[in-house]
Structure formats: C-alpha cells, structure tokens
Design a protein around this motif. Sequence first.
Motif, PDB file in Angstrom:
ATOM      1  N   ALA A   3     -28.695  -9.209  93.347  1.00  0.00           N
ATOM      2  CA  ALA A   3     -27.244  -9.007  93.289  1.00  0.00           C
ATOM      3  C   ALA A   3     -26.977  -7.550  92.938  1.00  0.00           C
ATOM      4  CB  ALA A   3     -26.613  -9.924  92.248  1.00  0.00           C
ATOM      5  N   ILE A   4     -25.778  -7.088  93.270  1.00  0.00           N
ATOM      6  CA  ILE A   4     -25.340  -5.744  92.877  1.00  0.00           C
ATOM      7  C   ILE A   4     -24.437  -5.911  91.668  1.00  0.00           C
ATOM      8  CG2 ILE A   4     -24.100  -3.671  93.589  1.00  0.00           C
ATOM      9  CD1 ILE A   4     -24.832  -4.434  96.494  1.00  0.00           C
ATOM     10  N   VAL A  46     -20.292  -9.416 102.835  1.00  0.00           N
ATOM     11  CA  VAL A  46     -19.203  -9.205 101.877  1.00  0.00           C
ATOM     12  C   VAL A  46     -18.444  -7.951 102.292  1.00  0.00           C
ATOM     13  CG1 VAL A  46     -20.468 -10.278  99.975  1.00  0.00           C
ATOM     14  CG2 VAL A  46     -20.660  -7.807 100.333  1.00  0.00           C
ATOM     15  N   LEU A  48     -15.742  -4.594 100.923  1.00  0.00           N
ATOM     16  CA  LEU A  48     -15.362  -3.749  99.789  1.00  0.00           C
ATOM     17  C   LEU A  48     -13.842  -3.737  99.652  1.00  0.00           C
ATOM     18  CD1 LEU A  48     -18.254  -2.758 100.589  1.00  0.00           C
ATOM     19  CD2 LEU A  48     -17.557  -0.490  99.815  1.00  0.00           C
ATOM     20  N   GLY A  66     -17.856  -7.493  93.434  1.00  0.00           N
ATOM     21  CA  GLY A  66     -17.335  -8.084  94.652  1.00  0.00           C
ATOM     22  C   GLY A  66     -16.500  -9.322  94.389  1.00  0.00           C
ATOM     23  N   GLY A  69     -16.118 -12.754 100.629  1.00  0.00           N
ATOM     24  CA  GLY A  69     -17.216 -12.691 101.575  1.00  0.00           C
ATOM     25  C   GLY A  69     -17.230 -13.886 102.506  1.00  0.00           C
ATOM     26  N   THR A  95     -19.424 -11.659  94.188  1.00  0.00           N
ATOM     27  CA  THR A  95     -19.928 -12.131  95.488  1.00  0.00           C
ATOM     28  C   THR A  95     -21.007 -11.240  96.093  1.00  0.00           C
ATOM     29  OG1 THR A  95     -18.165 -10.943  96.671  1.00  0.00           O
ATOM     30  CG2 THR A  95     -17.706 -13.224  96.008  1.00  0.00           C
ATOM     31  N   TRP A  96     -21.250 -10.067  95.509  1.00  0.00           N
ATOM     32  CA  TRP A  96     -22.269  -9.180  96.074  1.00  0.00           C
ATOM     33  C   TRP A  96     -23.645  -9.654  95.612  1.00  0.00           C
ATOM     34  CZ3 TRP A  96     -20.435  -3.375  95.809  1.00  0.00           C
ATOM     35  CH2 TRP A  96     -19.227  -3.269  96.514  1.00  0.00           C
ATOM     36  N   TRP A 308     -26.496  -4.166 103.022  1.00  0.00           N
ATOM     37  CA  TRP A 308     -26.040  -4.028 101.642  1.00  0.00           C
ATOM     38  C   TRP A 308     -26.894  -3.074 100.814  1.00  0.00           C
ATOM     39  CZ3 TRP A 308     -26.695  -8.409  97.552  1.00  0.00           C
ATOM     40  CH2 TRP A 308     -28.002  -8.903  97.534  1.00  0.00           C
ATOM     41  N   TYR A 311     -25.075   0.196  99.819  1.00  0.00           N
ATOM     42  CA  TYR A 311     -23.815  -0.014  99.101  1.00  0.00           C
ATOM     43  C   TYR A 311     -23.306   1.251  98.428  1.00  0.00           C
ATOM     44  CZ  TYR A 311     -26.573  -0.314  94.774  1.00  0.00           C
ATOM     45  OH  TYR A 311     -27.408  -0.040  93.714  1.00  0.00           O
ATOM     46  N   LEU A 329     -20.518  -5.203 104.164  1.00  0.00           N
ATOM     47  CA  LEU A 329     -21.940  -5.100 103.872  1.00  0.00           C
ATOM     48  C   LEU A 329     -22.625  -6.397 104.315  1.00  0.00           C
ATOM     49  CD1 LEU A 329     -21.891  -3.638 100.242  1.00  0.00           C
ATOM     50  CD2 LEU A 329     -22.131  -2.378 102.391  1.00  0.00           C
ATOM     51  N   VAL A 331     -25.516  -8.907 103.915  1.00  0.00           N
ATOM     52  CA  VAL A 331     -26.463  -9.290 102.864  1.00  0.00           C
ATOM     53  C   VAL A 331     -27.723  -9.822 103.530  1.00  0.00           C
ATOM     54  CG1 VAL A 331     -26.865 -10.805 100.880  1.00  0.00           C
ATOM     55  CG2 VAL A 331     -24.587  -9.818 101.276  1.00  0.00           C
TER      56      VAL A 331
END
Length: 332
Positions: A3-4, A46, A48, A66, A69, A95-96, A308, A311, A329, A331
């Motif tokens: 995850a980010i 997802v 931005l 995020g 998505g 969600t990222w 992603w 990012y 992005l 994923v």
Amino acid sequence: MRAIVRTGADDAGSRDAAQAGPGMEMREVPAPRPGPDEAVVEVVAVSLNFGGLAYGELARPGTVLGADGVGVLLHDPSGRLPARTRVAFTSPHGTWAERAVVPCDSLAEVPPTVSDTDAAALPGAGLTALQAVDTLQAALGGLAGRNVLVTGAAGGVGGYAVQLAKRAGAAVTAVARSVERQEHARRLGADRVAGSVEAAEDAGAAGADGAAETGTNSVGFDGVIDTVGGEALAAACRMVAPGALILNVGHASGRASLIDVEAMRRRAPGARIEAFVCTDVSGRALSRLLAMVAAGELEANVGRTRPWGEYRQAVRELLGRTSVGKTVLRVS
C-alpha cells in the motif's frame, strides 16, 4: 499486502511541485479488516484527487492514502452484489493498496463497456461535480438557459462540472490557466473559455450575441462552481446575477478570498455563497455517472495513466498543476 501510506517525513501536502510526494511511500501493511457493513475489494486502479493530496498533512503517519478506485469484489456481507463483480467505489479507509475495505453502500457495479481506467477516475471528483450541479439545478429551478461559470475547468471536479452543467442545458464559461487547459475545457463542452475569471466576464460579453440563440442571460453568472478559491472566488462574486448561487468546492490556489459582500448584495440581490461539501458518495449516485459514461454522455476525463510505482511523479504533476484531467494509477 502493499500500500502507499503517509509517512512522518516532509510534507506530502506541499504545494511546491518539487517537494510533493516525499511524505508517502509504498510499503507492506497488514491486510484490512472489514466491519459488519463493509466489503473487501481487490484493487485494480485508483485515481488522484487534489484535495486529498494537497491536505495530506491531515493524515496520520501510516494511513493508507487515496479515497476511490475500481476493482474486483471479494466479499460483500450485504449480499447485494456477487463475488467477482467489477465495482467502482469510494472509501474512507484508503484505497491505494492491493486490497481495500469499502462501505457496502458505496459500491457501484461497473458496466461492461466502461474500462477500469474510466471507472477509477469517476468517484471522488465525479460525485462532487454531480452533487454540485444537482445543487445548482435545485436552487435555480433548472439550468436550461442559465449562465454557469466553472473555475479550474480542466481539473478533475471542474472537467466533470463543465460536462454535467452543459448536459443540464446551461451555457458554460470555463476558466483554465493555460491554452492547453482551455482547449481541454472546450473539448469537454464549454461554450466559452478564458484564462482568468476577470477575462471570463469579457468572454461572456463577447458571447452575448448568442444569448438569443441559446436562451441565456448575458448579464452576470447565475451559478458558479469554483474549485480554485482565492482571487478567483472573489472575482466570481463580482460577476454574478441577482439570485445567483456560488458554490466554493475547492481551494486549489491555497490563497484566502477577500470578498466584498456588501458590493455583491448591492449588485446582485439574493446572490449567496455556499462552502460546498460533497455528502453523497453512495453507490447509487456513482451508478448514475457510470451509466452516463456507458451511454457516451459523459467523458471520464482521464488525462494520464501510470503504473502505481510512479505515484511520486503523478503526485508532483497534480500538485504542481501540470496534469490535465484525472490521473489514474494502475495497481499491480
């Protein structure tokens, strides 16, 4: 899962494009645990959103970033949608990530003809624009024959607002900074474009000869959807018609607005300003947008698509305001 997330280093919300992004990183995090009314989605793509990133300093370190998505539904405790359904969504839990927890009532099934990229671009910005246009319609008794001003018209919310206001019958004047952005707004359906709100008044006057043909009132704007704030909002308040509604949706400029309320009251009796917040992030509302895209009535307004892993670059482009439309992005 990967995850980010927000980190404690530097300000991920910096408006300086050269510093945007250092406050986030991709890392392994525990899989999310859904509550009783929450579904689990395997995330495919997802998008931005400027607001969520520009004010990223509000997120605690470790928070998955995020808000929206598209992906494949793994489990829906409500039983409304079967497993493996392709869904678009918004979520307050981030969600990222490879998996996201989503409130069941925020899920919308994606029509077969709508791509993952287009579906991912819609939720946050599209729902905001949809509710803003619906609010104008309700307040003004419809938008047919009305003059509507949209600032930041080449961005996410602005791009959808231009299209939805035009679809509702309004004559739309779009404000965007660069020639590229102005052409983008024009392609989305804007009747007139300008590089600033002040220039938009001249654009409106120049278009007055077409007022009889379009049925529009050429004296002032009846509705405003402002995503910029600062002087753009202040200038818009000087150019509205009596009874107008001004919706301040965003604050991309990062600057305060100095508004002469008394002057607006004298020039445009009954005009009012609302600090607008999108409250309807339901799957029902999102399904309206997806149906419009599927029918060819709404463009998903995707400007750039990146894996992603890129990012940081995507965030720099968005906060530096060098991207047009929505950035998605993928994923993987």
